[in-house]
Write an enzyme that holds these catalytic residues in place. Structure first.
Site, PDB file in Angstrom:
ATOM      1  N   GLU A  14       0.872  -1.191   0.000  1.00 41.34           N
ATOM      2  CA  GLU A  14       0.000   0.000   0.000  1.00 41.34           C
ATOM      3  C   GLU A  14       0.899   1.228   0.000  1.00 41.34           C
ATOM      4  O   GLU A  14       1.004   1.953   0.980  1.00 41.34           O
ATOM      5  CB  GLU A  14      -0.931   0.013   1.228  1.00 41.34           C
ATOM      6  CG  GLU A  14      -1.982   1.129   1.192  1.00 41.34           C
ATOM      7  CD  GLU A  14      -2.617   1.412   2.561  1.00 41.34           C
ATOM      8  OE1 GLU A  14      -3.112   0.468   3.195  1.00 41.34           O
ATOM      9  OE2 GLU A  14      -2.596   2.578   2.980  1.00 41.34           O
ATOM     10  N   HIS A 182      -9.092   1.550  -0.544  1.00 41.93           N
ATOM     11  CA  HIS A 182      -8.272   2.395   0.328  1.00 41.93           C
ATOM     12  C   HIS A 182      -9.134   3.477   0.972  1.00 41.93           C
ATOM     13  O   HIS A 182     -10.063   3.981   0.351  1.00 41.93           O
ATOM     14  CB  HIS A 182      -7.134   3.023  -0.489  1.00 41.93           C
ATOM     15  CG  HIS A 182      -6.165   3.784   0.338  1.00 41.93           C
ATOM     16  ND1 HIS A 182      -6.402   5.079   0.745  1.00 41.93           N
ATOM     17  CD2 HIS A 182      -4.970   3.424   0.864  1.00 41.93           C
ATOM     18  CE1 HIS A 182      -5.365   5.479   1.493  1.00 41.93           C
ATOM     19  NE2 HIS A 182      -4.496   4.496   1.574  1.00 41.93           N
ATOM     20  N   ASP A 305       2.706   1.678   3.887  1.00 43.82           N
ATOM     21  CA  ASP A 305       1.995   2.950   3.739  1.00 43.82           C
ATOM     22  C   ASP A 305       2.964   4.120   3.535  1.00 43.82           C
ATOM     23  O   ASP A 305       2.757   5.214   4.063  1.00 43.82           O
ATOM     24  CB  ASP A 305       1.064   3.212   4.932  1.00 43.82           C
ATOM     25  CG  ASP A 305      -0.139   4.088   4.546  1.00 43.82           C
ATOM     26  OD1 ASP A 305      -0.152   4.606   3.414  1.00 43.82           O
ATOM     27  OD2 ASP A 305      -1.039   4.258   5.376  1.00 43.82           O
TER      28      ASP A 305
HETATM   29 CA    CA Z   1      -2.398   4.648   2.581  1.00 42.02          CA
END
Ligand code: CA
Length: 342
Positions: A14, A182, A305
């Protein structure tokens, strides 16, 4: 080769980027006060305000070349699966949004071609134009070699259980690629009480929005229509693994009293069959433990992330997590290799 601090190969899935063109359009929308998007307006007024912090983030988002690889090496990340940052094109007018996704997917593909062992990607699509989004997903996967799509939750307050969006889901299922659902700020119809105290943001509002979206897909019968569709949820499943028993329990009661239609399977069964989750932004052993017990190590994938979270913290957490090395191999890379055919 990356200077790995631990012995595990690491694929982070991600990991965000942006094109200058999309960044420019988002800046214009923020400058215009984000009509119809109170959640995104609050993002613009607080989190995305110009300053040294946002400048660093923007630099890192734009860079899909050496700077990104240097940061990956510093934390021992072997590969990033890269996708457009939230809210992507979903706050932009539909036709322009679609054009911007085509351009973004081409740009991402060029970066992947340059660094094929370090980068893979998920396509941006514009749900505002469902038919075009489905065509673009097909092009992105079949022609460009991208590995799925990422959609930033609601589009103008609407969710993918709405049949008008089903061409996108149909395309993903037919192409055998997952959709990463997301987070973004809650939909306009529910955002008001989240606007105070920063609750619209990633600490709570994002998870409420994205878990609701997921449950709408389940309860809306999406997976009876598309039984092979795979959805990826970040942030340890946006809280859903914690609630699975209760969701089933109250669903069964609601059937008894005629408040909901009976589905072929229990909500938890759809969740286990059609969803996988990632560790993005969560470094809490008890959350990981619960997810392992509810879903098993085959349904949990590593995500850092980047550039929003500390990649080092995510690696230190998973390296030290109380679980077998075999499961760590699955979470760090094995499940991603299988899911994305890497
Ligand atoms: Ca994210």
């Amino acid at each position: 080769m990356p200077s790995t601090k631990s012995s595990f190969k690491k694929i982070a899935i991600e990991e965000a980027f942006i094109t200058q063109e999309i960044a420019d359009e988002l800046a214009k929308i923020i400058a215009a006060g984000c009509p119809g998007e109170p959640g995104f307006k609050m993002m613009g007024d607080t989190i995305l305000k110009p300053g040294p912090g946002t400048e660093i983030i923007h630099k890192r988002l734009i860079d899909v070349d050496q700077g990104r690889i240097k940061n990956m090496d510093a934390s021992g990340i072997d590969m990033q699966v890269i996708s457009i940052t939230s809210p992507g094109v979903q706050v932009i007018e539909g036709s322009l949004a679609h054009e911007l996704t085509v351009h973004a997917n081409d740009q991402l593909t060029a970066a992947i071609k340059k660094h094929p062992t370090r980068f893979a990607g998920l396509a941006a699509v514009a749900p505002q134009r469902p038919e075009l989004a489905a065509i673009e997903l097909e092009r992105a996967v079949s022609t460009l070699g991208l590995k799925g799509a990422l959609i930033n939750s609601h589009t103008h307050g609407e969710y993918l259980d709405d049949k008008k969006y089903w061409p996108i889901l149909e395309a993903a299922e037919a192409l055998k690629v997952p959709i990463y659902l997301h987070p973004r700020t809650p939909a306009p119809s529910m955002v008001t009480p989240y606007l105070d105290y920063g609750l619209f943001f990633a600490g709570w509002g994002f998870a409420v929005e994205t878990s609701l979206h997921s449950l709408r897909l389940i309860m809306g019968g999406v997976f009876d229509q598309f039984p092979d569709l795979k959805i990826i949820l970040g942030h340890m499943g946006e809280g859903i693994p914690f609630y699975l028993q209760r969701i089933d329990n109250r669903y069964l009661l609601q059937i008894k009293i005629g408040a909901v239609k009976e589905m072929k399977k229990l909500p938890s069964e759809y969740f286990k069959d059609n969803f996988v989750i990632t560790t993005s932004g969560v470094a809490q052993q008890s959350s990981l433990q619960l997810s392992l017990e509810e879903l098993g190590a085959d349904r949990i994938l590593y995500a850092a992330d980047y550039p929003y979270e500390s990649v080092d913290e995510s690696v230190q957490f998973l390296d030290a997590a109380l679980m077998s090395d075999e499961d760590k191999h699955k979470i760090y890379h094995g499940n991603a290799e299988r899911l994305f055919s890497l």
